[in-house]
Write an enzyme that holds these catalytic residues in place. Structure first.
Site, mmCIF file in Angstrom:
data_model
loop_
_atom_site.group_PDB
_atom_site.id
_atom_site.type_symbol
_atom_site.label_atom_id
_atom_site.label_comp_id
_atom_site.label_asym_id
_atom_site.label_seq_id
_atom_site.Cartn_x
_atom_site.Cartn_y
_atom_site.Cartn_z
ATOM 1 N N ASP A 196 43.188 41.944 39.082
ATOM 2 C CA ASP A 196 43.868 41.911 39.470
ATOM 3 C C ASP A 196 45.551 42.081 38.834
ATOM 4 O OD1 ASP A 196 44.006 40.258 37.728
ATOM 5 O OD2 ASP A 196 43.080 38.141 38.634
ATOM 6 N N ASN A 224 43.272 25.283 39.326
ATOM 7 C CA ASN A 224 42.679 25.291 40.890
ATOM 8 C C ASN A 224 41.757 25.872 41.921
ATOM 9 O OD1 ASN A 224 44.393 27.621 41.118
ATOM 10 N ND2 ASN A 224 46.059 27.702 41.871
ATOM 11 N N HIS A 279 41.543 28.981 42.001
ATOM 12 C CA HIS A 279 41.314 29.847 42.398
ATOM 13 C C HIS A 279 40.592 31.049 40.897
ATOM 14 C CE1 HIS A 279 44.468 30.748 39.223
ATOM 15 N NE2 HIS A 279 43.680 31.140 38.848
ATOM 16 N N GLU A 288 44.035 31.898 45.505
ATOM 17 C CA GLU A 288 44.668 30.908 45.843
ATOM 18 C C GLU A 288 44.384 29.965 46.820
ATOM 19 O OE1 GLU A 288 46.290 29.973 43.049
ATOM 20 O OE2 GLU A 288 48.043 31.412 42.975
#
Length: 251
Positions: A67, A137, A139, A144
Site C-alpha cells: 500500500d 482494528n 486491517h 479497513e
C-alpha cells in the site's frame, strides 16, 4: 494456519528474517510482498545484516508493496516509498527495476493505476511470500473493517482509528492522509504463502479476535484463517490472550 510465539520482538524479527532468507534460497527470483510500519522494521534490519554477511542475495528478487498513502510524493519522509528505500532497499543489492510500489501521488486515472498494479503482479507470476502486519482494528494492508471488502487493488478512505494510530509518525494528526491505495484482500489471499507479524501487548486483543475461529469482514485479518499456508509470528506480549492448540514457540 500455524502460530509461532517468540520470546520478544528481537527474536521474532530474526525468526521471520530467516523465513524470508530460506524462501530466497529455495527460489532466488522469488516475488515477495512487503509491508511497512514499525512491526517489520526489525526483520528488515536483520535481512540487511544477513545480506552484509553474505547469507542472502536479493539480485533476482522482485518485490511488491501492499500500500501507499495518496497525496504524498515518493520523497516525502512519511511516504511508504521513502520508508522502504530508507529502511531496506538502499541497503541491499535489489535491482531498482524489480521494486514495485503502488503510486501514491497519482491524481489521474486511479482505477487504471490500481488495475495495472494487479496486472503487474500477475505478470510476475504472483506473490510467493507475502509479509503482513495487522492494525489495531484488524486491517491488513489498508483494507479497513466494513460490511464488504474489495478483492483487487483499490482506493480506500482510512478509518479514524487508523488515522489516529498512524498520526504518531506525523507532526500533527491533520497531516495524516485520509486516503490510500492498497492491495485488496483477494490479492493478499492469492499469495502462495503468508507471513503475518505482530508484537506488543497493544496487539494482543486484535490477535485474539482475528485468529480465534470467527471470520468476519469487520476484522479483515480474520479472513487469513482461510489461507492454505499462513504462518503467524508473534512475540509473547502479542500472543498472551490466545488460547489455541496450534501454537508453538520459537526454537
Amino acid at each position: 494456519m500455524k502460530i509461532i510465539i517468540c520470546k520478544d520482538y528481537e527474536h521474532m524479527s530474526r525468526f521471520s528474517a530467516d523465513i524470508v532468507i530460506e524462501q530466497i534460497r529455495q527460489k532466488p527470483d522469488s516475488v515477495i510482498g512487503l509491508a511497512t510500519g514499525s512491526t517489520p522494521l526489525g526483520m528488515y534490519k536483520e535481512l540487511i545484516r544477513q545480506y552484509k554477511k553474505g547469507r542472502v542475495d536479493f539480485s533476482k528478487v522482485v518485490t511488491f508493496n501492499l500500500d501507499e498513502y495518496l497525496g504524498l510524493s515518493p520523497d516525502h519522509p512519511q511516504s511508504y516509498h521513502y520508508f522502504m528505500f530508507n529502511n531496506f532497499f538502499n541497503h541491499i543489492n535489489i535491482k531498482i527495476e524489480n521494486v514495485n510500489l503502488p503510486g501514491g501521488i497519482t491524481a489521474y486515472n486511479l482505477d487504471g493505476v490500481c488495475r495495472e498494479y494487479d496486472e503487474k503482479i500477475e505478470k510476475a507470476g504472483g506473490i510467493d511470500l507475502q509479509i503482513l502486519g495487522i492494525g489495531h482494528n484488524g486491517h491488513i494492508g489498508f483494507n479497513e473493517p466494513g460490511k464488504k471488502l474489495y478483492t483487487q487493488t483499490h482506493i480506500v478512505s482510512l478509518s479514524h482509528e487508523t488515522i489516529k494510530a498512524n498520526s504518531r509518525f506525523f507532526d500533527h494528526i491533520d497531516e495524516v492522509p485520509r486516503k490510500a491505495i492498497t492491495m485488496g484482500v483477494g490479492g493478499i489471499m492469492r499469495a502462495k504463502k503468508i507471513l503475518l507479524l505482530a508484537s506488543g501487548k497493544d496487539k494482543a486483543a486484535i490477535i485474539k479476535k482475528a485468529f480465534s475461529g470467527i471470520i468476519t469482514t469487520e476484522i479483515p485479518a480474520s479472513l487469513l484463517q482461510l489461507h492454505k499456508d499462513i504462518l503467524v509470528i508473534l512475540d509473547k506480549e502479542a500472543a498472551k490472550e490466545l488460547k489455541l492448540d496450534n501454537k508453538r514457540f520459537c526454537a
